[in-house]
Design a protein around this motif. Structure first.
Motif, PDB file in Angstrom:
ATOM      1  N   GLU A 145       9.113  -4.611  -4.360  1.00 42.20           N
ATOM      2  CA  GLU A 145       8.879  -3.871  -3.107  1.00 42.20           C
ATOM      3  C   GLU A 145       9.091  -2.367  -3.253  1.00 42.20           C
ATOM      4  O   GLU A 145       8.700  -1.599  -2.370  1.00 42.20           O
ATOM      5  CB  GLU A 145       9.819  -4.396  -2.009  1.00 42.20           C
ATOM      6  CG  GLU A 145       9.513  -5.810  -1.564  1.00 42.20           C
ATOM      7  CD  GLU A 145      10.306  -6.870  -2.325  1.00 42.20           C
ATOM      8  OE1 GLU A 145      10.484  -7.967  -1.796  1.00 42.20           O
ATOM      9  OE2 GLU A 145      10.752  -6.590  -3.465  1.00 42.20           O
ATOM     10  N   CYS A 146       9.693  -1.938  -4.376  1.00 39.81           N
ATOM     11  CA  CYS A 146       9.948  -0.503  -4.603  1.00 39.81           C
ATOM     12  C   CYS A 146       9.124   0.053  -5.761  1.00 39.81           C
ATOM     13  O   CYS A 146       9.465   1.075  -6.339  1.00 39.81           O
ATOM     14  CB  CYS A 146      11.433  -0.261  -4.823  1.00 39.81           C
ATOM     15  SG  CYS A 146      12.438  -0.642  -3.368  1.00 39.81           S
ATOM     16  N   SER A 147       8.088  -0.644  -6.112  1.00 41.20           N
ATOM     17  CA  SER A 147       7.018  -0.173  -7.025  1.00 41.20           C
ATOM     18  C   SER A 147       7.225  -0.219  -8.545  1.00 41.20           C
ATOM     19  O   SER A 147       6.320   0.225  -9.238  1.00 41.20           O
ATOM     20  CB  SER A 147       6.599   1.259  -6.635  1.00 41.20           C
ATOM     21  OG  SER A 147       6.129   1.274  -5.309  1.00 41.20           O
ATOM     22  N   PRO A 148       8.249  -0.629  -9.233  1.00 40.79           N
ATOM     23  CA  PRO A 148       9.490  -1.194  -8.740  1.00 40.79           C
ATOM     24  C   PRO A 148      10.741  -0.377  -9.079  1.00 40.79           C
ATOM     25  O   PRO A 148      11.826  -0.728  -8.653  1.00 40.79           O
ATOM     26  CB  PRO A 148       9.555  -2.503  -9.520  1.00 40.79           C
ATOM     27  CG  PRO A 148       9.040  -2.126 -10.875  1.00 40.79           C
ATOM     28  CD  PRO A 148       8.013  -1.048 -10.636  1.00 40.79           C
ATOM     29  N   ALA A 149      10.631   0.678  -9.897  1.00 41.18           N
ATOM     30  CA  ALA A 149      11.838   1.313 -10.453  1.00 41.18           C
ATOM     31  C   ALA A 149      12.652   2.046  -9.389  1.00 41.18           C
ATOM     32  O   ALA A 149      12.131   2.912  -8.677  1.00 41.18           O
ATOM     33  CB  ALA A 149      11.457   2.284 -11.568  1.00 41.18           C
ATOM     34  N   THR A 150      13.935   1.697  -9.281  1.00 40.63           N
ATOM     35  CA  THR A 150      14.820   2.379  -8.336  1.00 40.63           C
ATOM     36  C   THR A 150      15.972   3.102  -9.030  1.00 40.63           C
ATOM     37  O   THR A 150      16.493   4.080  -8.501  1.00 40.63           O
ATOM     38  CB  THR A 150      15.426   1.387  -7.333  1.00 40.63           C
ATOM     39  OG1 THR A 150      16.141   0.369  -8.049  1.00 40.63           O
ATOM     40  CG2 THR A 150      14.340   0.743  -6.471  1.00 40.63           C
ATOM     41  N   CYS A 151      16.390   2.626 -10.203  1.00 37.81           N
ATOM     42  CA  CYS A 151      17.539   3.236 -10.870  1.00 37.81           C
ATOM     43  C   CYS A 151      17.488   2.979 -12.367  1.00 37.81           C
ATOM     44  O   CYS A 151      16.819   2.064 -12.838  1.00 37.81           O
ATOM     45  CB  CYS A 151      18.853   2.687 -10.289  1.00 37.81           C
ATOM     46  SG  CYS A 151      18.944   0.881 -10.292  1.00 37.81           S
ATOM     47  N   MET A 152      18.210   3.822 -13.121  1.00 35.00           N
ATOM     48  CA  MET A 152      18.211   3.714 -14.577  1.00 35.00           C
ATOM     49  C   MET A 152      19.386   4.494 -15.150  1.00 35.00           C
ATOM     50  O   MET A 152      19.755   5.541 -14.605  1.00 35.00           O
ATOM     51  CB  MET A 152      16.898   4.278 -15.134  1.00 35.00           C
ATOM     52  CG  MET A 152      16.693   4.118 -16.627  1.00 35.00           C
ATOM     53  SD  MET A 152      15.189   4.964 -17.172  1.00 35.00           S
ATOM     54  CE  MET A 152      13.966   4.134 -16.164  1.00 35.00           C
ATOM     55  N   ASN A 153      19.960   3.979 -16.216  1.00 36.94           N
ATOM     56  CA  ASN A 153      20.942   4.778 -16.943  1.00 36.94           C
ATOM     57  C   ASN A 153      20.203   5.958 -17.569  1.00 36.94           C
ATOM     58  O   ASN A 153      19.138   5.773 -18.179  1.00 36.94           O
ATOM     59  CB  ASN A 153      21.612   3.930 -18.026  1.00 36.94           C
ATOM     60  CG  ASN A 153      22.773   3.114 -17.483  1.00 36.94           C
ATOM     61  OD1 ASN A 153      23.907   3.581 -17.448  1.00 36.94           O
ATOM     62  ND2 ASN A 153      22.478   1.896 -17.044  1.00 36.94           N
ATOM     63  N   PRO A 154      20.719   7.183 -17.433  1.00 35.42           N
ATOM     64  CA  PRO A 154      19.970   8.371 -17.876  1.00 35.42           C
ATOM     65  C   PRO A 154      19.756   8.404 -19.387  1.00 35.42           C
ATOM     66  O   PRO A 154      20.703   8.256 -20.153  1.00 35.42           O
ATOM     67  CB  PRO A 154      20.843   9.534 -17.404  1.00 35.42           C
ATOM     68  CG  PRO A 154      22.208   8.961 -17.204  1.00 35.42           C
ATOM     69  CD  PRO A 154      22.007   7.529 -16.808  1.00 35.42           C
ATOM     70  N   ILE A 155      18.498   8.593 -19.781  1.00 37.13           N
ATOM     71  CA  ILE A 155      18.156   8.670 -21.201  1.00 37.13           C
ATOM     72  C   ILE A 155      18.857   9.880 -21.813  1.00 37.13           C
ATOM     73  O   ILE A 155      18.714  11.013 -21.347  1.00 37.13           O
ATOM     74  CB  ILE A 155      16.626   8.795 -21.409  1.00 37.13           C
ATOM     75  CG1 ILE A 155      15.888   7.673 -20.687  1.00 37.13           C
ATOM     76  CG2 ILE A 155      16.294   8.824 -22.895  1.00 37.13           C
ATOM     77  CD1 ILE A 155      16.209   6.284 -21.146  1.00 37.13           C
ATOM     78  N   GLY A 156      19.640   9.656 -22.865  1.00 34.36           N
ATOM     79  CA  GLY A 156      20.369  10.735 -23.517  1.00 34.36           C
ATOM     80  C   GLY A 156      21.626  11.162 -22.790  1.00 34.36           C
ATOM     81  O   GLY A 156      22.366  12.022 -23.256  1.00 34.36           O
ATOM     82  N   GLY A 157      21.876  10.534 -21.632  1.00 37.92           N
ATOM     83  CA  GLY A 157      23.063  10.884 -20.851  1.00 37.92           C
ATOM     84  C   GLY A 157      24.130   9.807 -20.957  1.00 37.92           C
ATOM     85  O   GLY A 157      24.153   9.029 -21.913  1.00 37.92           O
ATOM     86  N   VAL A 158      24.980   9.752 -19.972  1.00 39.26           N
ATOM     87  CA  VAL A 158      26.073   8.766 -19.968  1.00 39.26           C
ATOM     88  C   VAL A 158      25.529   7.392 -19.590  1.00 39.26           C
ATOM     89  O   VAL A 158      24.929   7.224 -18.529  1.00 39.26           O
ATOM     90  CB  VAL A 158      27.174   9.184 -18.965  1.00 39.26           C
ATOM     91  CG1 VAL A 158      28.255   8.106 -18.880  1.00 39.26           C
ATOM     92  CG2 VAL A 158      27.786  10.519 -19.379  1.00 39.26           C
ATOM     93  N   ARG A 159      25.701   6.439 -20.494  1.00 39.60           N
ATOM     94  CA  ARG A 159      25.345   5.048 -20.207  1.00 39.60           C
ATOM     95  C   ARG A 159      26.609   4.281 -19.841  1.00 39.60           C
ATOM     96  O   ARG A 159      27.649   4.477 -20.458  1.00 39.60           O
ATOM     97  CB  ARG A 159      24.740   4.361 -21.432  1.00 39.60           C
ATOM     98  CG  ARG A 159      23.323   4.757 -21.776  1.00 39.60           C
ATOM     99  CD  ARG A 159      22.830   3.907 -22.945  1.00 39.60           C
ATOM    100  NE  ARG A 159      23.895   3.653 -23.906  1.00 39.60           N
ATOM    101  CZ  ARG A 159      24.099   2.506 -24.555  1.00 39.60           C
ATOM    102  NH1 ARG A 159      23.317   1.487 -24.344  1.00 39.60           N
ATOM    103  NH2 ARG A 159      25.083   2.376 -25.416  1.00 39.60           N
ATOM    104  N   LYS A 160      26.492   3.439 -18.859  1.00 41.31           N
ATOM    105  CA  LYS A 160      27.626   2.591 -18.490  1.00 41.31           C
ATOM    106  C   LYS A 160      27.201   1.134 -18.621  1.00 41.31           C
ATOM    107  O   LYS A 160      26.380   0.660 -17.819  1.00 41.31           O
ATOM    108  CB  LYS A 160      28.097   2.896 -17.066  1.00 41.31           C
ATOM    109  CG  LYS A 160      28.680   4.303 -16.918  1.00 41.31           C
ATOM    110  CD  LYS A 160      29.388   4.467 -15.577  1.00 41.31           C
ATOM    111  CE  LYS A 160      30.020   5.847 -15.452  1.00 41.31           C
ATOM    112  NZ  LYS A 160      30.824   5.999 -14.226  1.00 41.31           N
ATOM    113  N   PRO A 161      27.721   0.420 -19.635  1.00 44.33           N
ATOM    114  CA  PRO A 161      27.374  -0.997 -19.784  1.00 44.33           C
ATOM    115  C   PRO A 161      27.702  -1.763 -18.513  1.00 44.33           C
ATOM    116  O   PRO A 161      28.689  -1.484 -17.833  1.00 44.33           O
ATOM    117  CB  PRO A 161      28.257  -1.448 -20.952  1.00 44.33           C
ATOM    118  CG  PRO A 161      28.479  -0.199 -21.751  1.00 44.33           C
ATOM    119  CD  PRO A 161      28.579   0.897 -20.731  1.00 44.33           C
ATOM    120  N   ALA A 162      26.832  -2.719 -18.171  1.00 38.78           N
ATOM    121  CA  ALA A 162      26.926  -3.534 -16.953  1.00 38.78           C
ATOM    122  C   ALA A 162      26.475  -2.769 -15.714  1.00 38.78           C
ATOM    123  O   ALA A 162      26.462  -3.315 -14.617  1.00 38.78           O
ATOM    124  CB  ALA A 162      28.326  -4.091 -16.730  1.00 38.78           C
TER     125      ALA A 162
END
Length: 318
Positions: A145-162
């Protein structure tokens, strides 16, 4: 999409919805036109593949390598032959790719990173994949319903597992209660989304369209939390939550613990109706090749790491 109610409905996505979402993806992925190559091993009728693997690269000068079906050796060969730089996939695919022999690792050399969506990525699967192939997985999320991407861990930035990361550019997200009131950081509630990527409504379902929104905010049906840094975590689907003696049990949390057992390759937890407790958690577990464990040992592992109401009452080894 079956959305939050379980039966298929048409989600009306306008040209504006799709155009805005591919622009959000462009800003989030930082890919180079004429240089980056995406592997499309996901089915193109699914929103994840349609937007991220087809519309986005074709409108931004990146190449697409389509595969007719997912097969681990075929994926390795295609990445090497076409110098693929980005691999969007769903969590079960990463789990299966771990079965490739070490002799195939070199074929992943051109890969910059992988993207995970469509379902929750077990942290242990992420850890094992990154350790074996030396490539990072960036997890994100979003409903059809949101086309679909709404959020993502930033590429090259801080990733948070889970975590499924931060809202994509032009999108907004927050956590609300059953009445649509915003909840404080760390509280579990429903994830709602607002932005130009949110659908026009469900085709010929005005009542269900009305129920899917709090004003301008689309109700995803996902239960989650937001931390102090604005990162979102999905706890589970609202409809998948198991209520044991009045207490909430989230299958994903139990599954994460199961994945930490040395013998477990795959795990899924569901609720089973129970006269005494309302519902009970039941686990289905597949073991790694050559590994051994009994149902009792798996339950003991859960008892050591979970609350009593969260421990699966039954464990099926399959």
């Amino acid at each position: 999409t079956s959305g939050t109610t379980g039966h298929p409905k048409g989600a009306m996505l306008t040209h504006r919805n799709l155009a805005s979402n591919i622009e959000s993806i462009r800003q989030a992925l930082h890919l180079e036109p004429g240089k980056d190559v995406l592997l499309c091993v996901l089915p193109m009728f699914h929103a994840f593949a349609a937007t991220v693997c087809v519309i986005f690269p074709l409108t931004h000068g990146c190449a697409v390598v389509p595969m007719a079906k997912f097969e681990p050796q075929g994926v390795a060969d295609a990445i090497a032959a076409h110098r693929v730089t980005v691999m969007p996939a769903v969590p079960s695919m990463f789990s299966v790719l771990l079965r490739l022999p070490d002799t195939e690792i070199a074929k992943f050399a051109t890969l910059k990173f992988a993207l995970s969506g469509g379902a929750a990525l077990p942290v242990e699967v992420m850890r094992q994949f990154e350790a074996k192939f030396g490539k990072l997985i960036y997890e994100g999320d979003g409903p059809t319903e949101c086309s679909p991407a709404t959020c993502m861990n930033p590429i090259g930035g801080v990733r948070k597992p889970a975590s499924v990361g931060l809202p994509v550019p032009m999108g907004e997200m927050k956590i609300v209660d059953d009445r649509g009131n915003e909840l404080p950081d760390g509280a579990v509630g429903e994830i709602v989304v607002r932005g130009p990527n949110v659908m026009k409504g469900y085709w010929n379902h005005p009542e269900e369209t009305k129920d899917a929104f709090f004003g301008e905010w689309f109700r995803t049906g996902d239960l989650g939390t937001e931390d102090d840094d604005g990162y979102f975590c999905i706890v589970d689907r609202k409809k998948d939550m198991i209520i044991v003696n009045g207490m909430n049990v989230y299958p994903r949390i139990v599954e994460e613990i199961l994945y930490h057992h040395a013998a477990v390759r795959e795990a899924a937890v569901v609720g089973e109706p129970d006269e005494l407790h309302g519902e009970i958690p039941v686990a289905f577990v597949a073991l790694k090749e050559g590994a051994q464990a009994t149902a009792q040992e798996v339950r003991q592992h859960c008892r050591d790491n979970l609350g009593r109401h969260e421990v699966p009452r039954k464990v099926h080894l399959i």
